[in-house]
Design a protein around this motif. Sequence first.
Motif, PDB file in Angstrom:
ATOM      1  N   GLY A 139      31.087  33.937  67.462  1.00  0.00           N
ATOM      2  CA  GLY A 139      32.209  34.344  68.140  1.00  0.00           C
ATOM      3  C   GLY A 139      32.015  35.875  68.723  1.00  0.00           C
ATOM      4  O   GLY A 139      32.994  36.468  69.224  1.00  0.00           O
ATOM      5  N   LEU A 140      30.765  36.389  68.408  1.00  0.00           N
ATOM      6  CA  LEU A 140      30.307  37.605  68.821  1.00  0.00           C
ATOM      7  C   LEU A 140      30.539  37.829  70.362  1.00  0.00           C
ATOM      8  O   LEU A 140      29.987  37.207  71.245  1.00  0.00           O
ATOM      9  N   GLU A 141      31.433  38.968  70.658  1.00  0.00           N
ATOM     10  CA  GLU A 141      31.535  39.174  72.284  1.00  0.00           C
ATOM     11  C   GLU A 141      30.463  39.962  72.752  1.00  0.00           C
ATOM     12  O   GLU A 141      30.262  41.177  72.230  1.00  0.00           O
ATOM     13  N   GLN A 142      30.040  39.711  73.874  1.00  0.00           N
ATOM     14  CA  GLN A 142      28.832  40.638  74.584  1.00  0.00           C
ATOM     15  C   GLN A 142      29.073  40.834  75.980  1.00  0.00           C
ATOM     16  O   GLN A 142      29.653  39.798  76.612  1.00  0.00           O
ATOM     17  N   HIS A 143      28.958  41.982  76.404  1.00  0.00           N
ATOM     18  CA  HIS A 143      29.054  42.386  77.860  1.00  0.00           C
ATOM     19  C   HIS A 143      27.606  42.767  78.188  1.00  0.00           C
ATOM     20  O   HIS A 143      27.192  44.037  77.561  1.00  0.00           O
ATOM     21  N   ILE A 144      26.899  42.477  79.234  1.00  0.00           N
ATOM     22  CA  ILE A 144      25.484  42.691  79.251  1.00  0.00           C
ATOM     23  C   ILE A 144      25.525  43.079  80.773  1.00  0.00           C
ATOM     24  O   ILE A 144      25.798  42.287  81.689  1.00  0.00           O
ATOM     25  N   TRP A 145      25.162  44.595  80.841  1.00  0.00           N
ATOM     26  CA  TRP A 145      25.201  44.983  82.266  1.00  0.00           C
ATOM     27  C   TRP A 145      23.842  45.506  82.750  1.00  0.00           C
ATOM     28  O   TRP A 145      23.118  46.276  81.991  1.00  0.00           O
ATOM     29  N   ILE A 146      23.359  44.607  83.753  1.00  0.00           N
ATOM     30  CA  ILE A 146      21.721  45.260  84.109  1.00  0.00           C
ATOM     31  C   ILE A 146      21.612  46.326  84.884  1.00  0.00           C
ATOM     32  O   ILE A 146      22.529  46.369  85.836  1.00  0.00           O
ATOM     33  N   LEU A 147      21.065  47.157  84.403  1.00  0.00           N
ATOM     34  CA  LEU A 147      20.779  48.639  85.111  1.00  0.00           C
ATOM     35  C   LEU A 147      19.679  48.639  85.837  1.00  0.00           C
ATOM     36  O   LEU A 147      19.662  49.294  87.042  1.00  0.00           O
ATOM     37  N   GLU A 148      18.466  47.954  85.673  1.00  0.00           N
ATOM     38  CA  GLU A 148      17.144  47.998  86.225  1.00  0.00           C
ATOM     39  C   GLU A 148      16.486  46.596  86.108  1.00  0.00           C
ATOM     40  O   GLU A 148      16.509  46.115  84.872  1.00  0.00           O
ATOM     41  N   GLY A 149      15.934  46.064  87.112  1.00  0.00           N
ATOM     42  CA  GLY A 149      15.095  44.897  87.182  1.00  0.00           C
ATOM     43  C   GLY A 149      16.181  43.484  86.819  1.00  0.00           C
ATOM     44  O   GLY A 149      17.127  43.507  87.400  1.00  0.00           O
ATOM     45  N   ALA A 150      15.753  42.566  86.290  1.00  0.00           N
ATOM     46  CA  ALA A 150      16.437  41.346  86.207  1.00  0.00           C
ATOM     47  C   ALA A 150      16.082  40.647  85.007  1.00  0.00           C
ATOM     48  O   ALA A 150      14.943  40.826  84.164  1.00  0.00           O
ATOM     49  N   LEU A 151      17.191  39.783  84.215  1.00  0.00           N
ATOM     50  CA  LEU A 151      17.040  39.050  83.099  1.00  0.00           C
ATOM     51  C   LEU A 151      17.365  37.593  83.317  1.00  0.00           C
ATOM     52  O   LEU A 151      18.188  37.510  84.147  1.00  0.00           O
ATOM     53  N   GLN A 152      16.738  36.532  82.750  1.00  0.00           N
ATOM     54  CA  GLN A 152      17.256  35.345  82.522  1.00  0.00           C
ATOM     55  C   GLN A 152      17.855  35.325  81.000  1.00  0.00           C
ATOM     56  O   GLN A 152      17.187  35.632  79.833  1.00  0.00           O
ATOM     57  N   ILE A 153      19.084  35.209  81.069  1.00  0.00           N
ATOM     58  CA  ILE A 153      19.812  35.056  79.720  1.00  0.00           C
ATOM     59  C   ILE A 153      20.405  33.732  79.456  1.00  0.00           C
ATOM     60  O   ILE A 153      21.179  33.211  80.364  1.00  0.00           O
ATOM     61  N   THR A 154      20.079  33.048  78.240  1.00  0.00           N
ATOM     62  CA  THR A 154      20.502  31.770  78.241  1.00  0.00           C
ATOM     63  C   THR A 154      21.499  31.882  76.960  1.00  0.00           C
ATOM     64  O   THR A 154      21.106  32.361  75.796  1.00  0.00           O
ATOM     65  N   THR A 155      22.653  31.261  77.143  1.00  0.00           N
ATOM     66  CA  THR A 155      23.869  31.076  76.172  1.00  0.00           C
ATOM     67  C   THR A 155      24.052  29.674  75.949  1.00  0.00           C
ATOM     68  O   THR A 155      24.288  28.946  76.861  1.00  0.00           O
ATOM     69  N   GLY A 156      23.630  29.202  74.713  1.00  0.00           N
ATOM     70  CA  GLY A 156      23.760  27.563  74.655  1.00  0.00           C
ATOM     71  C   GLY A 156      22.777  27.165  75.346  1.00  0.00           C
ATOM     72  O   GLY A 156      21.366  27.303  75.315  1.00  0.00           O
ATOM     73  N   GLU A 157      23.238  26.254  76.322  1.00  0.00           N
ATOM     74  CA  GLU A 157      22.386  25.596  77.105  1.00  0.00           C
ATOM     75  C   GLU A 157      22.344  26.142  78.766  1.00  0.00           C
ATOM     76  O   GLU A 157      21.829  25.354  79.424  1.00  0.00           O
TER      77      GLU A 157
END
Length: 195
Positions: A139-157
């Motif tokens: 149940g950890l809460e996360q906020h991810i703000w991309i500053l430069e570039g790009a990411l593929q972030i998978t959560t679950g499926e």
Amino acid sequence: METADLQNPSPDQLEARLADRLSRLRMDHGWSLEQLAGRTGVSRSTLSRLERREISPTAALLNKLCAAYGQTMSQLLAEVESSPPQLVRADRQAVWRDESLGFVRRSVSPPHPGLRGELVEGLLRPGADISYDEPPVPGLEQHIWILEGALQITTGEVVHEVRAGDCLRFRLWGRSRFHCPGPDPARYALVIVLP
């Protein structure tokens, strides 16, 4: 050792403290290496070599250990540093590297007793791919703000394509994956809030 060394440990000092803390955590829980191996899926020999500083931990390995101990990676790393002050100067922020994965993690605002949030800066080189089997704290809460570039972030499926300026927020209950498709490195700010 001078005071500055205690507040801003070298990478070797940080690794030595981390190995010692991991050994003490296992003993505090009353677990043998075999029992910890069963809880994490990490071999007994790898855990032993880690505690004896024969190998450096990867991000994935630390995540498995943190899940077994029920704490975030930032909490674990904060335990091997000196107590963080209220103001964290840029030159005092702990930096941890996983060279094999191309991952650099700066603890901008480390965990502190009585506070539930922390701020981390992450940098992934192009092609970097990090998978976590489970969150260190469900149940950890996360906020991810991309500053430069790009990411593929998978959560679950679900795979999220996030680019510079985008912010992805979620509560994590299962697997996750961070992949930097390139061609540039991805730099991001990660806010972690304990449930």
